[in-house]
Design an enzyme around this catalytic site. Structure first.
Site, mmCIF file in Angstrom:
data_model
loop_
_atom_site.group_PDB
_atom_site.id
_atom_site.type_symbol
_atom_site.label_atom_id
_atom_site.label_comp_id
_atom_site.label_asym_id
_atom_site.label_seq_id
_atom_site.Cartn_x
_atom_site.Cartn_y
_atom_site.Cartn_z
ATOM 1 N N ASP A 1 84.977 77.640 -2.557
ATOM 2 C CA ASP A 1 83.618 78.166 -2.750
ATOM 3 C C ASP A 1 83.261 78.462 -1.494
ATOM 4 O OD1 ASP A 1 81.450 79.341 -3.799
ATOM 5 O OD2 ASP A 1 80.783 77.518 -4.875
ATOM 6 N N ASP B 1 82.900 85.082 -3.958
ATOM 7 C CA ASP B 1 82.829 83.912 -2.977
ATOM 8 C C ASP B 1 83.569 82.898 -3.455
ATOM 9 O OD1 ASP B 1 81.073 83.449 -4.925
ATOM 10 O OD2 ASP B 1 79.544 82.583 -3.569
ATOM 11 N N GLU B 2 84.324 82.734 -4.472
ATOM 12 C CA GLU B 2 85.236 81.786 -5.093
ATOM 13 C C GLU B 2 86.550 82.011 -5.710
ATOM 14 O OE1 GLU B 2 83.334 79.550 -8.319
ATOM 15 O OE2 GLU B 2 82.106 81.010 -8.482
#
Length: 320
Positions: free
Chosen positions: A46, A139-140
């Site tokens: 993350d 974003d992960e």
């Protein structure tokens, strides 16, 4: 790193003996120890405060300032840096509340094109490690590093630490890593040591680790279900661990089976690189309340056009 080694340095990746406080090779203190560190292969990565981190990377003057990514007094916080979080700002918080909590914050509108480009670069580095990369959001992502040990001459843990350092050096943002034996626990682990963290949840500790946690930490338990569970006197995962699956299903339907399995750390989902698109949407936030039908129609049409354009480009049609 031998099978007997339970620790390594997150900066130079050298094996570290148990009990060490600094790496014998580089003398740095960022050490990671775990008895199952060489056998776990499911990771969740993350990016830390992603949008804000990208903006601070591109503008060093923002480095020590509280930064909020969002827009307008009627908008919400997309994300914020950790300085702003210390002041009480949170993602999805209304902007007027965020600015009341942190009046000296710098506010920037999201630059999605830039964030998508950075996310693409991060994902490319992930795929250098394994083809089994499952994006969860911009974003992960989950990564399955099973079978990569011979290729990279390192355990999955060391490979993930190398990846985190490479992202920091080449892209200029930081990430947090969770490592475990399934996706549910890897995701939970990545939230334990933010920012720039690396946490591990092993098989042997799964039940004891989960027992003390609130039921809200179970994937799929939102506010409504948390309230319903509380009415039944269930607030901790340890209580679910003592219940039978058929009892939970009788009370909570199909969700009862999920509660039974995840409370015991059982998750058979694989890391899937490709996902079927479930929905396409477009939205906007009004600076003032609008009740005029004609004005709303004028606003709605370009949103519909945006959704239709995306669907056509992907060769998709709607089912509802």
């Amino acid at each position: 790193m031998t099978d007997e080694t339970t620790g390594f340095c997150r900066d130079c990746f050298s094996p570290v003996p148990d009990g060490a406080e600094r790496c014998p090779a580089c003398r740095r203190p960022r050490l990671l120890f775990h008895p199952e560190i060489s056998s776990l292969t499911i990771a969740h990565m993350d990016c830390d405060a992603f949008y804000a981190a990208v903006e601070k990377r591109d503008n060093p003057e923002l480095r020590d300032k509280p930064l909020i990514i969002g827009g307008g007094t009627r908008g919400v916080v997309s994300t914020c840096c950790y300085i702003a979080r210390i002041r009480g700002v949170r993602s999805a918080m209304p902007m007027f509340k965020a600015l009341a909590a942190c009046p000296d914050a710098v506010v920037l509108k999201p630059d999605m094109a830039k964030y998508v480009a950075v996310a693409r670069d991060v994902r490319a580095l992930m795929r250098d490690l394994t083809p089994l990369v499952e994006p969860v959001s911009i974003d992960e992502a989950f990564l399955d590093l099973s079978g990569t040990e011979r290729l990279h001459h390192a355990s999955a843990a060391v490979s993930m630490a190398r990846l985190a350092k490479r992202i920091e050096e080449e892209i200029g943002i930081t990430v947090s890593v969770g490592l475990s034996h399934n996706k549910f626990l890897a995701k939970m682990a990545s939230d334990l040591d933010k920012p720039r963290g690396f946490a591990v949840i092993g098989r042997e500790e799964t039940l004891s680790f989960l027992a003390s946690k609130p039921v809200s930490m179970i994937w799929g338990v939102g506010k409504a279900l948390e309230t319903k569970l509380a009415r039944e006197g269930i607030t901790r995962i340890s209580q679910l661990q003592k219940m039978e699956e058929h009892d939970l299903m009788a009370r909570f339907g199909s969700m009862g089976s999920r509660l039974y399995r995840l409370s015991r750390g059982l998750d058979s989902r694989h890391v899937e690189p490709v996902h079927e698109t479930k929905s396409i949407s477009a939205e906007t936030t009004f600076m003032r309340d609008i009740s005029d039908r004609a004005e709303l129609d004028r606003i709605l049409w370009p949103l519909c056009d945006k959704v239709a354009t995306r669907a056509k480009a992907a060769g998709l049609s709607g089912s509802t």
